[in-house]
Design a protein around this motif. Structure first.
Motif, short mmCIF file in Angstrom:
data_model
loop_
_atom_site.label_atom_id
_atom_site.label_comp_id
_atom_site.label_asym_id
_atom_site.label_seq_id
_atom_site.Cartn_x
_atom_site.Cartn_y
_atom_site.Cartn_z
N SER A 41 -67.90 -13.93 -15.30
CA SER A 41 -66.52 -14.20 -14.87
C SER A 41 -66.54 -14.67 -13.42
CB SER A 41 -65.66 -12.94 -15.03
OG SER A 41 -66.17 -11.89 -14.24
N THR A 42 -67.68 -15.21 -12.99
CA THR A 42 -67.86 -15.69 -11.62
C THR A 42 -68.00 -17.20 -11.62
OG1 THR A 42 -68.99 -13.64 -11.02
CG2 THR A 42 -69.29 -15.52 -9.54
N GLU A 88 -64.93 -14.42 -8.11
CA GLU A 88 -65.17 -13.55 -9.26
C GLU A 88 -63.82 -13.05 -9.77
OE1 GLU A 88 -67.55 -9.46 -10.45
OE2 GLU A 88 -67.78 -10.29 -8.44
N TYR A 89 -63.63 -13.18 -11.07
CA TYR A 89 -62.43 -12.69 -11.74
C TYR A 89 -62.75 -11.38 -12.46
CZ TYR A 89 -60.07 -17.13 -10.93
OH TYR A 89 -59.48 -18.21 -10.34
N ALA A 95 -61.34 -16.83 -15.43
CA ALA A 95 -62.32 -17.74 -14.82
C ALA A 95 -62.35 -19.07 -15.58
CB ALA A 95 -63.70 -17.09 -14.80
#
Length: 164
Positions: A41-42, A88-89, A95
Motif C-alpha cells: 500500500s506504498t 504509504e496508505y 493507494a
C-alpha cells in the motif's frame, strides 16, 4: 496546487497493473519483489520539485484515501529534499486510486509520477547519487530550477576554472 478529479470508489485493483520499474537495490529475489508489489500500500512518487512540502503531498494524496505516512526523499549529504517521496496508505485500494488518478498530475509546476513500491525501509529515503541526491540529477544537461538548477556533473564543469 494540483487539480485532481473527484475519485470514485474502486474495490478491485486489477486495472492498476504492476509497472516494469523495479528497484535495482531491492534485497531479495525478483519473485519476492513481485509478491510485495502485489500486496503493498506504498507508492514511490518521483519528479517532484525540491521545494514541494510534505503538507502539499499530504493534501494531494489524501484525496485518494487515508494516508498513513509520507517519507520525504533527502539528499544523503545535505539532508534537504531531493525530488521524491514515499506515500504509504492504510489500505491498498486507496493507494491504487492514487496511482490511477494522481499519477501524471501537476504539483508545484512539475508532472509527478507515481509507482508501486515494495515497502519503505529505513535508509531508502536518501538519494543514491554520488553527490547525495538523485542519480538522474547528476547527469542532467538542462537547467531545471525545480530540481536545483543544472545537473551536478555539468555544474562542476561550469565551476572549474579553464586550464592554461
Amino acid at each position: 496546487m494540483a487539480q485532481v478529479p473527484v475519485l470514485p470508489l474502486h474495490t478491485e485493483t486489477t486495472s492498476v497493473m504492476l509497472s516494469s520499474y523495479r528497484d535495482q537495490h531491492f534485497k531479495g529475489s525478483r519473485t519476492d519483489q513481485e509478491r510485495l508489489l502485489q500486496q503493498t500500500s506504498t507508492l514511490y512518487v518521483g519528479n517532484m520539485s525540491f521545494y514541494t512540502t510534505e503538507e502539499q503531498i499530504h493534501e494531494l494524496f489524501s484525496r485518494a484515501g487515508d494516508v498513513k505516512r509520507i517519507v520525504m526523499g533527502l539528499d544523503k549529504v545535505k539532508k534537504t529534499p531531493c525530488g521524491f517521496c514515499f506515500v504509504e496508505y492504510y489500505v491498498r485500494e486507496d493507494a491504487a486510486n492514487a496511482l490511477r488518478y494522481i499519477n501524471g498530475t501537476r504539483l508545484d509546476d512539475r508532472i509527478i509520477r507515481t509507482d508501486w513500491d515494495a515497502g519503505f525501509k529505513e535508509g531508502r529515503q536518501y538519494g543514491r547519487g554520488k553527490s547525495g541526491g538523485q542519480v538522474r540529477d547528476e547527469y542532467r544537461t538542462d537547467y531545471d530550477e525545480g530540481r536545483g538548477g543544472y545537473g551536478k556533473i555539468l555544474l562542476t564543469k561550469i565551476r572549474q576554472p579553464p586550464r592554461e
